[in-house]
Scaffold this motif. Structure first.
Motif, short mmCIF file in Angstrom:
data_model
loop_
_atom_site.label_atom_id
_atom_site.label_comp_id
_atom_site.label_asym_id
_atom_site.label_seq_id
_atom_site.Cartn_x
_atom_site.Cartn_y
_atom_site.Cartn_z
N PHE A 189 87.74 83.90 -9.53
CA PHE A 189 86.63 84.38 -8.71
C PHE A 189 86.00 85.67 -9.24
N TRP A 190 86.81 86.64 -9.66
CA TRP A 190 86.28 87.98 -9.89
C TRP A 190 85.32 88.04 -11.07
N SER A 191 85.66 87.43 -12.19
CA SER A 191 84.73 87.41 -13.31
C SER A 191 83.47 86.62 -12.96
N LEU A 192 83.64 85.56 -12.19
CA LEU A 192 82.49 84.76 -11.76
C LEU A 192 81.55 85.61 -10.91
N TYR A 193 82.11 86.38 -9.98
CA TYR A 193 81.26 87.25 -9.16
C TYR A 193 80.51 88.25 -10.04
N ASN A 194 81.16 88.77 -11.05
CA ASN A 194 80.51 89.70 -11.98
C ASN A 194 79.38 89.01 -12.75
N PHE A 195 79.56 87.74 -13.04
CA PHE A 195 78.59 86.98 -13.84
C PHE A 195 77.27 86.77 -13.08
N TYR A 196 77.31 86.80 -11.76
CA TYR A 196 76.09 86.53 -11.00
C TYR A 196 74.97 87.52 -11.30
N ALA A 197 75.31 88.77 -11.57
CA ALA A 197 74.26 89.76 -11.86
C ALA A 197 73.51 89.41 -13.14
N PRO A 198 74.19 89.15 -14.27
CA PRO A 198 73.46 88.69 -15.46
C PRO A 198 72.72 87.37 -15.22
N LEU A 199 73.31 86.49 -14.42
CA LEU A 199 72.68 85.20 -14.16
C LEU A 199 71.36 85.39 -13.40
N VAL A 200 71.38 86.17 -12.32
CA VAL A 200 70.17 86.40 -11.54
C VAL A 200 69.14 87.18 -12.36
N SER A 201 69.62 88.10 -13.20
CA SER A 201 68.71 88.85 -14.07
C SER A 201 67.94 87.92 -14.99
N THR A 202 68.58 86.84 -15.38
CA THR A 202 67.99 85.92 -16.35
C THR A 202 67.16 84.82 -15.70
N VAL A 203 67.70 84.17 -14.68
CA VAL A 203 67.04 82.99 -14.11
C VAL A 203 66.28 83.28 -12.82
N GLY A 204 66.52 84.45 -12.20
CA GLY A 204 65.85 84.79 -10.96
C GLY A 204 66.42 84.03 -9.77
N VAL A 205 65.84 84.29 -8.61
CA VAL A 205 66.31 83.65 -7.37
C VAL A 205 66.07 82.15 -7.42
N SER A 220 70.96 74.75 -20.91
CA SER A 220 69.58 75.22 -21.00
C SER A 220 69.53 76.59 -21.67
N PRO A 221 68.38 76.94 -22.28
CA PRO A 221 68.23 78.28 -22.88
C PRO A 221 68.46 79.40 -21.87
N GLU A 222 68.06 79.17 -20.61
CA GLU A 222 68.21 80.21 -19.58
C GLU A 222 69.68 80.51 -19.31
N PHE A 223 70.49 79.47 -19.18
CA PHE A 223 71.90 79.70 -18.90
C PHE A 223 72.59 80.33 -20.11
N ARG A 224 72.23 79.90 -21.31
CA ARG A 224 72.80 80.50 -22.52
C ARG A 224 72.46 81.99 -22.59
N LYS A 225 71.24 82.31 -22.20
CA LYS A 225 70.82 83.72 -22.22
C LYS A 225 71.63 84.54 -21.22
N ALA A 226 71.94 83.94 -20.06
CA ALA A 226 72.74 84.64 -19.05
C ALA A 226 74.15 84.91 -19.58
N LEU A 227 74.73 83.95 -20.27
CA LEU A 227 76.05 84.15 -20.88
C LEU A 227 76.02 85.28 -21.90
N ALA A 228 74.97 85.31 -22.71
CA ALA A 228 74.84 86.37 -23.73
C ALA A 228 74.73 87.74 -23.08
N LEU A 229 73.95 87.83 -22.01
CA LEU A 229 73.80 89.11 -21.31
C LEU A 229 75.12 89.54 -20.69
N TYR A 230 75.83 88.61 -20.10
CA TYR A 230 77.15 88.92 -19.52
C TYR A 230 78.11 89.41 -20.60
N ARG A 231 78.13 88.74 -21.74
CA ARG A 231 79.03 89.12 -22.83
C ARG A 231 78.70 90.52 -23.36
#
Length: 424
Positions: A189-205, A220-231
């Protein structure tokens, strides 16, 4: 989890052959067995019983968690003796029992409590199935805030980060000073909760909900970009050996100054306060970058099984009292959580709680209140997302990234074929 879905359907098939019985004293089932959680639910039951002297309820603790409570409910449904009310998670958890024909629609109660006015739109989305309310919220926690040690920040001249670049700069300053920048804990759960901020930053609401409905692919490119931002941000800032710690140990590291920051749900505020680390003095919070003006939340609701008319009536009276400003305050104050009812006076909270309440109210006005993605997804997809994000956080290699994307995309395609997604 397939067994649970199958059993939900089986329960629906059995509905015509099972007679639901009334309990001598209508019960509310929950798994709050100790500490502030037990204090909160006991206070709430006492308040509702005082308001409804002719419709008393008795609390019954189901030891364990949501999974064990679900098992007990399945047994009770098959035996024809479910509780009058029970503690449920939101979204997919509710839908499982609705699809099995086991929950009573709360349409009349919802109208009586003015549910469409007192709850944020994002909250309403995850308690309605096909537009019909089947759950009423009572316990809400925001999960997109970062806690920080005020003395450490002041000593090093760090301003609470407002964007990703300033977060990385703060992490470098902390690390250079011999302090672990960002605490984290092991578990899906905890890393997943942290991931939401990069995810929302990338894909929006809108993109967030498209992932929830299966419309946006994991490759998708959007999800890959969210992973890169999180990393490149959160993962690069994590404390050494974080995966071997519990969330309370990670919070302790902020309290004792070993870590500068910790992104966690608002329950960490109550824990730190209990440890003598005062909100606004020892620690403070800021919204994770990319989530300013937004509120990402985890929530519990009350649901009412189908049953005898008198039991359903008692459940309705309990819920009406429980979601009133007084009822929500009776629970939220000892529990240390947030009242989902936005009409609750923020004065009931301490420094941290008032800050969280203001955050929820502002996000509600901006229609930027987002439910925990884990509960929006089909169960097997959400579970695997948590597992894969933690693996990636531990080792953000290209190989793990490729495996994560391939695994989740295969599950998405499978869930789409099974029509398992819901458009919340």
């Amino acid at each position: 989890m397939k067994k649970i879905i199958w059993l939900g359907a089986a329960l629906g098939a059995l509905a015509s052959t099972i007679t639901v019985g009334a309990q001598t004293v209508p019960e509310i089932w929950h798994y709050y067995a100790a500490g502030s959680e037990k204090a909160g639910i006991d206070a709430l039951i006492a308040y509702t019983n005082k308001q409804n002297p002719d419709a008393q309820v008795a609390g019954r603790v189901i030891p364990g968690n949501a999974v064990e409570l679900r098992r007990q409910l399945q047994t009770a449904f098959m035996g024809g003796q479910p509780p009058a009310i029970y503690q449920s998670s939101m979204a997919s958890e509710l839908k499982t029992f609705v699809d099995g024909g086991r929950l009573h629609p709360l349409t009349d109660v919802w109208k009586e409590i003015r549910g469409d006015q007192i709850f944020p739109e994002g909250v309403q989305r995850v308690v309605k199935i096909n537009g019909v309310p089947y759950g009423v919220p009572y316990d809400l926690s925001l999960i997109n805030n970062v806690f920080y040690n005020k003395a450490t920040f002041e000593k090093l001249g760090i301003t609470p980060p407002a964007d990703w670049d300033s977060l990385k700069a703060a992490c470098k300053t902390l690390r250079d000073a011999g302090i672990q920048p960002l605490a984290n804990a092991g578990g899906p759960f905890w890393s997943l909760y942290n991931f939401y901020a990069p995810l929302v930053s990338t894909v929006g609401v809108d993109g967030y909900y498209k992932i929830a409905s299966g419309e946006l692919a994991f490759d998708s490119p959007e999800f890959r970009k969210a992973l890169a931002l999180y990393r490149d941000t959160m993962v690069s800032c994590y404390a050494q050996n974080w995966s071997g710690k519990t969330w309370t140990q990670a919070a302790d590291d902020v309290v004792n100054g070993n870590s500068g920051m910790f992104m966690m749900g608002i329950w960490a505020a109550a824990y730190m306060k209990q440890a003598g680390f005062e909100p606004g003095k020892g620690f403070d919070v800021f919204p994770a970058p990319g989530t300013d003006g937004k509120a990402i939340f985890q929530m519990d609701v009350f649901a009412a099984p189908e049953g005898p008319a008198e039991t359903v009536k008692v459940a309705g009276k309990f819920i009406e009292a429980a979601v009133s400003p007084e009822g929500q305050a009776a629970f939220a104050v000892p529990k240390g959580s947030l009242a989902p009812n936005i009409e609750v006076d923020p004065k009931i909270y301490d420094y941290a709680g008032a800050k969280f309440a203001q955050q929820l109210a502002a996000a509600s006005k901006a229609n930027a209140v987002l439910p925990n993605l884990f509960f929006l997804l089909p169960t097997k997809v959400g579970t695997e997302l948590g597992t894969q994000i933690e693996k990636f956080a531990i080792d953000p290699s290209e190989a793990n990234e490729s495996d994560l994307i391939a695994t989740l995309e295969a599950l998405r395609q499978e869930a789409l074929a099974e029509n398992a997604y819901t458009k919340w």
